[in-house]
Design a protein around this motif. Structure first.
Motif, mmCIF file in Angstrom:
data_model
loop_
_atom_site.group_PDB
_atom_site.id
_atom_site.type_symbol
_atom_site.label_atom_id
_atom_site.label_comp_id
_atom_site.label_asym_id
_atom_site.label_seq_id
_atom_site.Cartn_x
_atom_site.Cartn_y
_atom_site.Cartn_z
ATOM 1 N N ASN A 1 0.842 -1.191 0.000
ATOM 2 C CA ASN A 1 0.000 0.000 0.000
ATOM 3 C C ASN A 1 0.878 1.242 0.000
ATOM 4 O O ASN A 1 2.103 1.149 -0.082
ATOM 5 C CB ASN A 1 -0.958 -0.013 1.192
ATOM 6 C CG ASN A 1 -0.218 -0.050 2.520
ATOM 7 O OD1 ASN A 1 0.712 0.717 2.756
ATOM 8 N ND2 ASN A 1 -0.624 -0.943 3.412
ATOM 9 N N GLN A 2 0.272 2.413 0.111
ATOM 10 C CA GLN A 2 1.009 3.681 0.022
ATOM 11 C C GLN A 2 2.093 3.826 1.084
ATOM 12 O O GLN A 2 3.048 4.574 0.910
ATOM 13 C CB GLN A 2 0.041 4.850 0.140
ATOM 14 C CG GLN A 2 -0.903 4.997 -1.040
ATOM 15 C CD GLN A 2 -1.863 6.141 -0.849
ATOM 16 O OE1 GLN A 2 -2.282 6.428 0.271
ATOM 17 N NE2 GLN A 2 -2.208 6.826 -1.918
ATOM 18 N N TYR A 3 1.941 3.120 2.210
ATOM 19 C CA TYR A 3 2.867 3.305 3.329
ATOM 20 C C TYR A 3 3.835 2.139 3.505
ATOM 21 O O TYR A 3 4.464 2.001 4.549
ATOM 22 C CB TYR A 3 2.061 3.513 4.616
ATOM 23 C CG TYR A 3 1.034 4.614 4.493
ATOM 24 C CD1 TYR A 3 1.420 5.946 4.448
ATOM 25 C CD2 TYR A 3 -0.326 4.327 4.381
ATOM 26 C CE1 TYR A 3 0.493 6.963 4.302
ATOM 27 C CE2 TYR A 3 -1.269 5.335 4.240
ATOM 28 C CZ TYR A 3 -0.847 6.646 4.200
ATOM 29 O OH TYR A 3 -1.770 7.642 4.055
ATOM 30 N N SER A 4 3.971 1.323 2.479
ATOM 31 C CA SER A 4 4.779 0.110 2.599
ATOM 32 C C SER A 4 6.250 0.372 2.897
ATOM 33 O O SER A 4 6.935 -0.481 3.450
ATOM 34 C CB SER A 4 4.654 -0.728 1.319
ATOM 35 O OG SER A 4 3.368 -1.280 1.199
ATOM 36 N N ILE B 1 0.833 1.142 -7.203
ATOM 37 C CA ILE B 1 0.796 1.495 -5.785
ATOM 38 C C ILE B 1 2.184 1.379 -5.167
ATOM 39 O O ILE B 1 2.599 2.218 -4.365
ATOM 40 C CB ILE B 1 -0.221 0.601 -5.035
ATOM 41 C CG1 ILE B 1 -1.649 1.021 -5.395
ATOM 42 C CG2 ILE B 1 -0.010 0.678 -3.524
ATOM 43 C CD1 ILE B 1 -2.715 0.096 -4.864
ATOM 44 N N GLU B 2 2.926 0.352 -5.560
ATOM 45 C CA GLU B 2 4.290 0.198 -5.048
ATOM 46 C C GLU B 2 5.166 1.371 -5.490
ATOM 47 O O GLU B 2 5.969 1.892 -4.706
ATOM 48 C CB GLU B 2 4.888 -1.119 -5.535
ATOM 49 C CG GLU B 2 6.280 -1.376 -4.993
ATOM 50 C CD GLU B 2 6.796 -2.765 -5.317
ATOM 51 O OE1 GLU B 2 7.955 -3.050 -4.958
ATOM 52 O OE2 GLU B 2 6.050 -3.564 -5.917
ATOM 53 N N GLN C 1 4.069 4.345 -6.185
ATOM 54 C CA GLN C 1 3.580 5.489 -5.411
ATOM 55 C C GLN C 1 4.149 5.471 -3.992
ATOM 56 O O GLN C 1 4.523 6.510 -3.445
ATOM 57 C CB GLN C 1 2.058 5.472 -5.364
ATOM 58 C CG GLN C 1 1.431 6.691 -4.698
ATOM 59 C CD GLN C 1 -0.077 6.576 -4.633
ATOM 60 O OE1 GLN C 1 -0.627 5.512 -4.367
ATOM 61 N NE2 GLN C 1 -0.763 7.678 -4.893
ATOM 62 N N ALA C 2 4.242 4.292 -3.406
ATOM 63 C CA ALA C 2 4.788 4.148 -2.051
ATOM 64 C C ALA C 2 6.254 4.582 -2.008
ATOM 65 O O ALA C 2 6.698 5.227 -1.051
ATOM 66 C CB ALA C 2 4.644 2.704 -1.581
ATOM 67 N N ARG D 1 7.566 6.769 -3.993
ATOM 68 C CA ARG D 1 7.525 8.222 -4.145
ATOM 69 C C ARG D 1 7.249 8.902 -2.806
ATOM 70 O O ARG D 1 7.876 9.900 -2.459
ATOM 71 C CB ARG D 1 6.447 8.592 -5.174
ATOM 72 C CG ARG D 1 6.131 10.070 -5.288
ATOM 73 C CD ARG D 1 7.315 10.866 -5.788
ATOM 74 N NE ARG D 1 6.985 12.282 -5.893
ATOM 75 C CZ ARG D 1 7.874 13.240 -6.062
ATOM 76 N NH1 ARG D 1 9.155 12.948 -6.161
ATOM 77 N NH2 ARG D 1 7.506 14.500 -6.155
ATOM 78 N N ILE D 2 6.316 8.362 -2.037
ATOM 79 C CA ILE D 2 5.989 8.921 -0.716
ATOM 80 C C ILE D 2 7.196 8.823 0.208
ATOM 81 O O ILE D 2 7.495 9.757 0.958
ATOM 82 C CB ILE D 2 4.776 8.184 -0.121
ATOM 83 C CG1 ILE D 2 3.511 8.517 -0.929
ATOM 84 C CG2 ILE D 2 4.569 8.557 1.348
ATOM 85 C CD1 ILE D 2 2.302 7.698 -0.564
ATOM 86 N N PHE E 1 -0.605 8.652 -11.065
ATOM 87 C CA PHE E 1 -1.294 7.819 -10.074
ATOM 88 C C PHE E 1 -2.799 8.077 -10.014
ATOM 89 O O PHE E 1 -3.491 7.475 -9.200
ATOM 90 C CB PHE E 1 -0.672 8.055 -8.691
ATOM 91 C CG PHE E 1 0.800 7.792 -8.621
ATOM 92 C CD1 PHE E 1 1.320 6.566 -9.018
ATOM 93 C CD2 PHE E 1 1.694 8.772 -8.184
ATOM 94 C CE1 PHE E 1 2.678 6.311 -8.974
ATOM 95 C CE2 PHE E 1 3.053 8.531 -8.135
ATOM 96 C CZ PHE E 1 3.550 7.293 -8.529
ATOM 97 N N LYS F 1 -7.209 6.555 -8.294
ATOM 98 C CA LYS F 1 -8.400 7.217 -7.765
ATOM 99 C C LYS F 1 -9.643 6.846 -8.564
ATOM 100 O O LYS F 1 -10.753 6.805 -8.024
ATOM 101 C CB LYS F 1 -8.212 8.740 -7.777
ATOM 102 C CG LYS F 1 -7.137 9.252 -6.851
ATOM 103 C CD LYS F 1 -7.042 10.776 -6.936
ATOM 104 C CE LYS F 1 -5.950 11.296 -6.023
ATOM 105 N NZ LYS F 1 -5.828 12.788 -6.131
#
Length: 703
Positions: free
Chosen positions: A544-547, A599-600, A602-603, A605-606, A636, A640
């Motif tokens: 998920n986004q916080y992985s 999603i990975e 994106q994670a 990137r975060i 991304f 959404k």
């Protein structure tokens, strides 16, 4: 029962303290230090030696808590404080608070200084054409050497805030002109002035909030710097904080049923809680301002100048009592409203369920935000009774499987998690507990009845903690359920108990002392392993986004260590034969899922953004970075827009009131479920668990 033993254990601490502690110190703060230290040393699962190392850690954590962003102190202040760096342990032992008094007085003095000069820093326009930047990595930055240096730091922060507003105003203006060519374009000078005014408005609000923080609040921060040195979950609760904790655990309180906020010396209604007294009486509306509060046969009290917490105390009260509110309506009309207080239940804290329809088959979905219980009234609704009711309602619809969503569930009552786990197994051990002093115990489900014996998926993420991990671990060990989610859960394998300090010191001459939440036990899986630090590792991992963000127990300060004990005796679930098949099929689907690959990305990137501390103060550079971020974000956007092919049907609670507001909330909830690709995979797993491998052709099984 283990719950009884836990209660007896806490009482034994209280009784021993009541008889053995001799307190002659009339100062409440010193009294708190003495009593809390005594409780921690004798009641904590892993008490620490209070020495110079302990002192240095408390010093560092406390300074970071009160001014970790270097807003107020100068380096000379820090140097002055450092003479106490190795003396806090001695002060704790002698119940002295001269270190706290020094830091508190200096902090208040510095806050007043900043409050006195910040307006002058906002008088001069900012020049966004200059190449400049600001570093917000506070851990690596020194404190300002002089007051002028502190002013420069604040000026830069104001510039960053104003730049963000300025850029938004420029973008809004371009958009308005594109839609309407008659729109009057404002000069950059005016836009900068408006942006600066917004920055000033925010800082005024900030200092309004700061002014509400009293000495006792700062002292609570100091005390918690001591308790959290034992472990991250041992905390001191001031009286108001204890009430909030009880409310969060029970999901209810006694009052009028409205959420408030204070701004510009006005206490405003921001939300009406469905089912509460205000909602039932239709007495107030969002936007109404409460001017005065009165109790029956008492004079009204103006609350505009009060701390919000003090105003809330006047408004809340026991069920059945009346409160008289002088209200200024949104229309400007001023009138008095009488409201009879009642129990207000926070529905967002409670379990809720939905039917999922796929290929004409029905599945059940239950979301549990926390393991709630009212310790003062254990016969009232709790997580276990609500989950049982939801399962019974789902069974009436002939469902083919259940998904229990524990994502973001931080835990709660140990009793309810044992009861809920028992709904899915015959009988047997649920969790092992080792208490202070080394005593070990096993909590059992002793009820042979099974509420649900069909296919089961448990959804978790990095924020599933404590009680959530007990349930997930037990059902994983039994191979009763498939655990789907993040690589591992939070990793909190400890149990806390609340000790009311007022029961230790008799007489009440010092007023309400509050309470201590103290770590008294560690829990272990029935296979002998601990969830401490390690958490529960999912059978099927979906990133998920916080992985890639460090946010588990192992990333906290002073966590207890991982260890293991002897396994309990238990038999694995044997009612399905294709457990391994379901895991393999899910892994194959996940490998091919393009959304999960995105999603990975994106994670990552975060993670990268979290490690960036340098921010430009130049408008052109800011625009370039903004454009680059927009391009990346656009990549991304497909996430959404995602919507599964599942159909969801909300199951209303027959005991709860329903109006348009409730329907709107449930509609938004259902919409969020439809866009949740993790739920879609959970349903796929339920399908695989239900397949009869003996009757399916090989080609169908491979899908």
């Amino acid at each position: 029962m283990r719950t009884v033993r836990l209660f007896i254990f806490v009482c034994s601490i209280i009784l021993s303290l009541s008889f053995n502690v001799l307190i002659n110190n009339p100062d409440k703060d010193k009294l708190l230090i003495e009593v809390i230290t005594y409780v921690m040393e004798r009641g904590h699962f892993n008490p620490k030696k209070i020495d110079d190392t302990f002192s240095q850690n408390v010093f560092r954590n406390y300074i970071n808590e009160i001014d970790g962003q270097h807003r107020f102190f100068l380096q000379s202040d820090i140097n002055n404080f450092k003479r106490y760096q190795k003396e806090i342990d001695d002060q704790i032992k002698s119940s002295q608070i001269s270190f706290f008094n020094l830091t508190y007085n200096r902090l208040i003095s510095r806050i007043k200084q900043v409050e006195g000069f910040y307006e002058e820093l906002l008088l001069t326009p900012f020049d966004f054409s200059v190449k400049d930047s600001i570093n917000l990595n506070f851990e690596s930055l020194p404190y300002a050497q002089t007051l002028n240096g502190l002013k420069k730091i604040w000026r830069k922060r104001f510039k960053l805030s104003t730049l963000e507003y300025y850029s938004s105003l420029k973008e809004e203006q371009i958009s308005n002109f594109t839609q309407d060519t008659t729109y009057q374009i404002k000069s950059d000078f005016i836009l900068e002035e408006q942006a600066r005014a917004k920055t000033k408005e925010n800082i005024v609000n900030y200092f309004d909030i700061i002014s509400d923080v009293e000495r006792k609040d700062w002292f609570s921060i100091y005390v918690n710097s001591i308790t959290t040195e034992y472990d991250p979950h041992s905390n001191y609760f001031a009286p108001d904080d204890k009430e909030k904790f009880d409310q969060s655990i029970s999901g209810k309180f006694e009052g009028i049923g409205a959420r408030l906020q204070k701004k510009n010396e006005k206490v405003e209604i921001t939300e009406i809680i469905v089912g509460g007294p205000v909602w039932k009486a239709k007495a107030l509306e969002v936007g109404d301002i409460i001017l005065k509060v009165a109790q029956k046969k008492e004079a009204p009290v103006e609350i505009g100048s009060m701390r919000l917490g003090d105003a809330v105390k006047l408004i809340k009260g026991p069920k059945g009592t009346e409160v008289y509110l002088t209200i200024k309506r949104v229309s400007g009309l001023i009138e008095e409203v009488v409201i009879t207080r009642d129990v207000v239940e926070l529905e967002e804290s409670y379990a809720k369920a939905s039917i999922i329809i796929k290929n004409k088959k029905l599945y059940g979905f239950i979301e549990l935000p926390k393991f709630y219980i009212d310790f003062k009234d254990q016969n009232s609704r709790n997580a276990a009774s609500d989950i049982k009711r939801e399962i019974e309602l789902l069974k009436k619809r002939d469902i083919k499987g259940i998904i229990l969503d524990l994502r973001n569930n931080g835990g709660g009552s140990l009793k309810t998690v044992v009861d809920i786990t028992g709904f899915f197994i015959d009988k047997g051990p649920i969790v092992q507990v080792k208490s202070t002093g080394g005593r070990k115990d096993i909590l059992y489900d002793e009820d042979p009845s099974i509420i649900w014996d069909g296919s089961l998926v448990i959804m978790v993420n990095e924020f599933s903690a404590s009680a959530s991990e007990i349930l997930a671990a037990a059902l994983q060990d039994y191979e009763r359920a498939v655990i789907l989610g993040s690589k591992q859960t939070f990793g909190k394998g400890t149990v806390q108990n609340i000790i009311d300090l007022n029961r230790i010191i008799s007489g009440g001459t010092h007023g309400d002392l509050g309470a201590v939440k103290i770590t008294t036990d560690k829990f272990y899986r029935i296979n002998g392993g601990s969830t401490q630090l390690e958490g529960v590792r999912s059978d099927i991992i979906m990133k998920n986004q916080y992985s890639f963000i460090d946010m588990g127990e192992k990333d906290q300060k002073n966590p207890l260590i991982w260890d293991s004990i002897q396994p309990a005796r238990f038999s694995k679930w044997s009612n399905h034969s294709n457990y391994e098949f379901a895991l393999k099929q899910s892994s194959l689907r996940i490998e091919k899922n393009s959304n999960l690959l995105l999603i990975e990305e994106q994670a990552l990137r975060i993670k990268q953004q979290q490690e960036e501390y340098i921010y430009t103060l130049n408008y052109e550079d800011y625009l370039s970075e903004l454009d680059e971020n927009k391009k990346i974000a656009k990549k991304f956007e497909i996430l959404k827009d995602y919507k599964s092919n599942l159909f969801f049907e909300w199951i209303p609670d027959p005991k709860s009131p329903i109006d348009e507001m409730v329907k709107e909330k449930k509609s938004r909830w259902i919409e969020s479920l439809e866009k949740d690709l993790y739920i879609e995979e959970a349903v796929n797993i339920l399908e695989d668990l239900n397949i009869n491998l003996n009757t399916r052709p090989l080609a169908q099984i491979k899908k």
